[in-house]
Design a protein around this motif. Structure first.
Motif, PDB file in Angstrom:
ATOM      1  N   SER A 367      10.103  -9.602  73.490  1.00  0.00           N
ATOM      2  CA  SER A 367       9.825 -11.041  73.402  1.00  0.00           C
ATOM      3  C   SER A 367       9.631 -11.482  71.947  1.00  0.00           C
ATOM      4  N   GLN A 368       9.973 -10.596  71.033  1.00  0.00           N
ATOM      5  CA  GLN A 368       9.922 -10.868  69.581  1.00  0.00           C
ATOM      6  C   GLN A 368       8.574 -11.457  69.166  1.00  0.00           C
ATOM      7  N   LYS A 369       7.527 -10.786  69.641  1.00  0.00           N
ATOM      8  CA  LYS A 369       6.174 -11.277  69.378  1.00  0.00           C
ATOM      9  C   LYS A 369       5.543 -10.590  68.162  1.00  0.00           C
ATOM     10  N   ILE A 370       6.211  -9.582  67.606  1.00  0.00           N
ATOM     11  CA  ILE A 370       5.584  -8.837  66.508  1.00  0.00           C
ATOM     12  C   ILE A 370       6.132  -9.328  65.166  1.00  0.00           C
ATOM     13  N   HIS A 371       5.210  -9.696  64.266  1.00  0.00           N
ATOM     14  CA  HIS A 371       5.628 -10.202  62.956  1.00  0.00           C
ATOM     15  C   HIS A 371       5.033  -9.354  61.837  1.00  0.00           C
ATOM     16  N   ALA A 372       5.723  -9.383  60.690  1.00  0.00           N
ATOM     17  CA  ALA A 372       5.330  -8.549  59.545  1.00  0.00           C
ATOM     18  C   ALA A 372       3.845  -8.670  59.226  1.00  0.00           C
ATOM     19  N   LYS A 373       3.249  -7.528  58.923  1.00  0.00           N
ATOM     20  CA  LYS A 373       1.839  -7.426  58.490  1.00  0.00           C
ATOM     21  C   LYS A 373       0.825  -7.614  59.602  1.00  0.00           C
ATOM     22  N   GLU A 374       1.293  -7.851  60.820  1.00  0.00           N
ATOM     23  CA  GLU A 374       0.316  -7.939  61.912  1.00  0.00           C
ATOM     24  C   GLU A 374      -0.234  -6.547  62.200  1.00  0.00           C
ATOM     25  N   ARG A 375      -1.499  -6.520  62.643  1.00  0.00           N
ATOM     26  CA  ARG A 375      -2.081  -5.230  63.046  1.00  0.00           C
ATOM     27  C   ARG A 375      -2.028  -5.126  64.571  1.00  0.00           C
ATOM     28  N   LEU A 376      -1.522  -3.982  65.036  1.00  0.00           N
ATOM     29  CA  LEU A 376      -1.506  -3.697  66.473  1.00  0.00           C
ATOM     30  C   LEU A 376      -2.503  -2.582  66.730  1.00  0.00           C
ATOM     31  N   SER A 377      -3.268  -2.682  67.818  1.00  0.00           N
ATOM     32  CA  SER A 377      -4.103  -1.540  68.193  1.00  0.00           C
ATOM     33  C   SER A 377      -3.588  -0.998  69.518  1.00  0.00           C
ATOM     34  N   PHE A 378      -3.747   0.303  69.691  1.00  0.00           N
ATOM     35  CA  PHE A 378      -3.304   0.982  70.908  1.00  0.00           C
ATOM     36  C   PHE A 378      -4.516   1.665  71.531  1.00  0.00           C
ATOM     37  N   GLY A 379      -4.835   1.303  72.756  1.00  0.00           N
ATOM     38  CA  GLY A 379      -5.932   1.959  73.474  1.00  0.00           C
ATOM     39  C   GLY A 379      -5.324   2.810  74.576  1.00  0.00           C
TER      40      GLY A 379
END
Ligand code: HMG
Length: 457
Positions: A367-379
């Motif tokens: 869905s092209q929701k990820i943009h440069a420099k964003e932080r993603l966390s994985f649980g």
């Protein structure tokens, strides 16, 4: 708010992380509303809304966790124009082991060599990681350390592959699914640079397990939900403390860890669980922030155990507060902005165990929701039980990595009847529903138990 994002990912050397990923899902599905819900006597609203799954992916007779792993890897190699000699290690996370000794990755390599030539993977090592649904994430953590010290510029592959299977007509049945995700890990990745901050939690639990010889899991459903939430909170606290110490996250007055995370991904046994998990984590984290005052204005103060003589009454008050928190404006906004879209694919597939959290990543990419420099966390969560909470930063190229059209591909699948699903589930189908075509297939299991696979054109 300052997150030091410019400085983080590289550590001492180059950044390591996820460059690309491929998802494989069987071509058959069973809708939960309709024949299934009627036959099992369940209100379809409970399955679609209460659980959050619309369709479960069903493997055909010729498929197993190894063929699905080979399919996701083949797609990844084609898509990334990767040659076998460039791959240093293939780690497979699975709880659908096909052998008590032989690593699933050797079967996968055997299949891939039918395409790339015999011996083409002989310098690539492979090992199987078992830790229920968290196996793939431990594999990723381990591979990321190997990669950081790798001097020959080889890449690593992590594959998650599972068939989630519970007894027919059990409460676990409507959370089944099947599929595989292959992740390409390399230095200077295009998608996500890992921050190499891993918060962990482990405890011995009987929430979900599959004793030797059983084909379906034993599950204590409600207890498993609670174990997941406890472990996630423990791993989150461990992550927050490490991120703070490392200076990756630097909250100012009234700020908290989740203010510095743009997308929170969680293990997805079923989409509603992601809602429960994010509500628990936001509620826990926000207590430190200025936002908490507004929450208390809306919901009143939280119940405190010491104020109740009867523990049962405290638990009921606590459950009621949790329910009201999950309906609060503050939570609904944070959920919609940072969590909801991670479950898009899982709604159409079900639980794929160890790859479910990476289906969440695929959902965001699609869905092209990820943009440069964003932080993603994985649980990540694995029954038994363990949780691992870690983070990654989106790279400049992240939003330009092409979509794979997964949502459209899922629409091309074949719907099967309840009868066909039950035959496949019980191993009683005499032939495949869809004949294998341009895919790996299990051809036979010989008298010694060795599995023979082929690529069917
Ligand atoms: P259940 O008894 O089927 O469901 O158990 P429920 O009665 O708890 O209902 C679920 C929700 O549906 C509730 O929502 C109901 O109100 C709602 P809530 O009250 O919580 O907001 N509901 C309705 N909504 C709309 N319309 C209706 C309706 N009726 C009820 N008509 C359970 C659910 C998940 C426990 C069961 O399916 C199960 O045992 N699943 C397998 C285990 C599992 O997935 N556990 C998750 C945590 S453990 C984990 O994630 C690890 C795992 O992936 C394995 C591994 O690590 O390897 C499983």
């Amino acid at each position: 708010m300052s997150s030091n994002i410019e400085d983080i990912p590289a550590g001492k050397g180059q950044a390591v992380g996820i460059d690309d990923l491929s998802v494989y899902v069987p071509r058959l599905f069973l809708p939960l509303a309709g024949e299934f819900s009627t036959n099992r006597g369940i209100d379809p609203g409970k399955l679609i809304k209460g659980i959050g799954i619309e369709r479960m992916a069903v493997p055909d007779r010729h498929e197993d966790a190894a063929t699905m792993a080979a399919m996701s890897l083949l797609d990844l190699m084609k898509h990334s124009r990767l040659r076998p000699e460039e791959i240093g290690k293939i780690y497979v996370g699975t709880e659908s082991a096909l052998d008590e000794a032989k690593a699933m990755g050797t079967y996968v390599i055997g299949m891939l060599e039918k395409i790339y030539g015999k011996g083409s993977f002989q310098e690539c090592s492979t090992v199987e990681f078992k830790a229920a649904c968290i196996g793939t994430t431990f594999a990723l953590e381990s591979l990321s350390y190997w990669l950081a010290g790798e001097e020959e510029d080889k890449v690593g592959i992590v594959i998650a592959s599972d068939v989630a299977k519970y007894p027919l007509a059990s409460p676990g049945e409507y959370t089944q699914g099947a599929g595989s995700v292959a992740l390409l890990l390399k230095k200077n990745p295009r998608l996500l640079a890992l921050e190499q901050i891993y918060g962990t939690f482990t405890r011995d639990e009987n929430d979900f397990f599959r004793p030797m010889g059983c084909s379906t899991a034993v599950v204590n459903g409600k207890h498993s939900n609670q174990c997941y939430l406890d472990a996630m909170q423990g791993a989150f606290d461990s992550f927050s403390a490490k991120a703070l110490k490392k200076g990756a996250i630097t909250p100012g007055a009234g700020e908290c860890t989740t203010d510095f995370i743009d997308h929170l991904l969680f293990h997805i046994p079923y989409p509603r669980m992601v809602e429960y998990a994010s509500a628990a984590i936001f509620r826990h984290d926000w207590r430190q922030s200025r936002r908490w005052k507004e929450i208390e204005e809306e919901l009143g103060p939280e119940p405190k155990a010491q104020e109740y003589e009867d523990h049962g009454k405290y638990q009921a008050a606590e459950a009621d507060y949790a329910r009201r928190f999950a309906k609060s404006e503050q939570f609904l906004q944070a959920y919609a902005a940072k969590v909801r879209d991670t479950a898009t694919l899982s709604r159409q597939i079900g639980n794929i165990y160890t790859g479910s959290i990476y289906l969440g990543l695929a959902s965001l990419l699609e869905s092209q929701k990820i943009h440069a420099k964003e932080r993603l966390s994985f649980g990540a969560y694995g029954s038994g039980c363990s949780a691992l909470f870690f983070s990654a930063i989106a790279k400049q190229q992240a939003s330009s990595v092409p979509r794979r059209g997964l949502v459209e591909k899922l629409e091309e699948r074949r719907q099967i009847s309840l009868q066909d699903y039950e035959k496949l589930h019980e191993g009683k189908a005499e032939k495949s529903v869809l004949m294998p075509c341009k895919e790996f297939a299990l051809a036979r299991i010989d008298h010694q138990g060795y599995r023979h696979y082929e690529y069917v054109e």
